[in-house]
Design an enzyme around this catalytic site. Sequence first.
Site, PDB file in Angstrom:
ATOM      1  N   LYS A 275       7.580  14.099 -51.017  1.00 31.67           N
ATOM      2  CA  LYS A 275       7.126  15.247 -50.228  1.00 31.67           C
ATOM      3  C   LYS A 275       5.707  15.007 -49.719  1.00 31.67           C
ATOM      4  CE  LYS A 275      10.101  18.484 -52.735  1.00 31.67           C
ATOM      5  NZ  LYS A 275      10.214  19.519 -53.782  1.00 31.67           N
TER       6      LYS A 275
ATOM      7  N   GLN B 165       6.940  22.275 -58.569  1.00 31.22           N
ATOM      8  CA  GLN B 165       8.183  21.508 -58.686  1.00 31.22           C
ATOM      9  C   GLN B 165       8.997  21.990 -59.892  1.00 31.22           C
ATOM     10  OE1 GLN B 165       9.247  19.379 -56.396  1.00 31.22           O
ATOM     11  NE2 GLN B 165      11.101  18.825 -57.485  1.00 31.22           N
TER      12      GLN B 165
ATOM     13  N   ASP C 265       8.728  27.257 -50.785  1.00 32.78           N
ATOM     14  CA  ASP C 265      10.087  27.059 -51.296  1.00 32.78           C
ATOM     15  C   ASP C 265      10.943  28.311 -51.108  1.00 32.78           C
ATOM     16  OD1 ASP C 265      10.702  24.491 -52.254  1.00 32.78           O
ATOM     17  OD2 ASP C 265       9.362  24.773 -53.966  1.00 32.78           O
TER      18      ASP C 265
HETATM   19  N1  GUN Z   1      13.570  20.884 -57.749  1.00 35.93           N
HETATM   20  C1  GUN Z   1      14.690  20.447 -57.107  1.00 35.93           C
HETATM   21  N2  GUN Z   1      14.663  20.829 -55.826  1.00 35.93           N
HETATM   22  C2  GUN Z   1      13.518  21.509 -55.645  1.00 35.93           C
HETATM   23  C3  GUN Z   1      12.925  22.157 -54.521  1.00 35.93           C
HETATM   24  O1  GUN Z   1      13.447  22.179 -53.403  1.00 35.93           O
HETATM   25  N3  GUN Z   1      11.729  22.752 -54.762  1.00 35.93           N
HETATM   26  C4  GUN Z   1      11.135  22.748 -55.971  1.00 35.93           C
HETATM   27  N4  GUN Z   1       9.969  23.372 -56.106  1.00 35.93           N
HETATM   28  N5  GUN Z   1      11.650  22.170 -57.027  1.00 35.93           N
HETATM   29  C5  GUN Z   1      12.836  21.553 -56.862  1.00 35.93           C
END
Ligand code: GUN
Length: 283
Positions: free
Chosen positions: A50, A94, A117
């Site tokens: 990311k 995350q 998110d």
């Molecule tokens: N863990 C797995 N997918 C995601 C996501 O899209 N965002 C976040 N914050 N954690 C994740």
Amino acid sequence: MTQVVDGKKLAEEVRAEVRERVAKLEDGPPCLSAVLVGENPASGIYVRNKRRACEATGIRSIQIDLPESTSEASLVKEVERLNADPSVHGILVQLPLPDGINPYRVTGAIRPEKDIDGLHPENVGKLVAGLPGLYPNTPLGILHILDRFEVPIEGRSAVVIGRSEIVGKPTAFLLLHRHATVTLCHSRTRDLPERVREADILVAAVGRAKMVQGSWIKPGSAVIDVGMNRVDGKLCGDVDFDGALGTAAVLTPVPGGVGLMTVAMLLRNTVRAFELQHGVTDA
Ligand code: GUN
């Protein structure tokens, strides 16, 4: 004939669009803050990907690493510090979080305008109501793929397998808002193969390797595989790819499909968050 989705190409198209938008921002660039708690190796890789994508589009990114032993209260405090920092426009915590930390407490602490998110209850409510807000990235990526391949949605039968907060539920609502007839299936669903056979659009987000068999797929359907399963060290999806090939009209591979779109949509959401905080409401 099956069109196999090239997630890399689609993600690059979105990145190019984001790069242009970022370059035009007067008070930019936007900044994403990624919070990583503990040592989950997969989470470490996701956050790195990311951040790399941010840097490739001119978005600033910072990473906050916290130890596995971090308490819920101190994580919430960190989120509140980022909420108050005007140089941070997007906050990403995350998931999954270590045992003992309630993820809802943490995502609920993020300021909704910085919640890239789309997991804060305010954004969840907006998604359910069909109001503009920040929505989760994977569902946005799924809709982007369907639109890019001109898959008709209105009036069609869409089956989503998996009822997670971050993929299954929001994807079902996005499809519903586009006037699909949506069936949300999960581990207690009876006759899953029968449900899948009716699906013009199938979204598999269960986390069980090759669970959806080729013989279940409706000919001519669009099959979106969100699975990220490791089998003998190899990444594979929830759909038996080889079994679906030749039957589905549109099919996403794993890796190289939805995952790349998730990251691309995160970039868009970060720019959107920046705009929300700078009073741009119609973007
Ligand atoms: N863990 C797995 N997918 C995601 C996501 O899209 N965002 C976040 N914050 N954690 C994740």
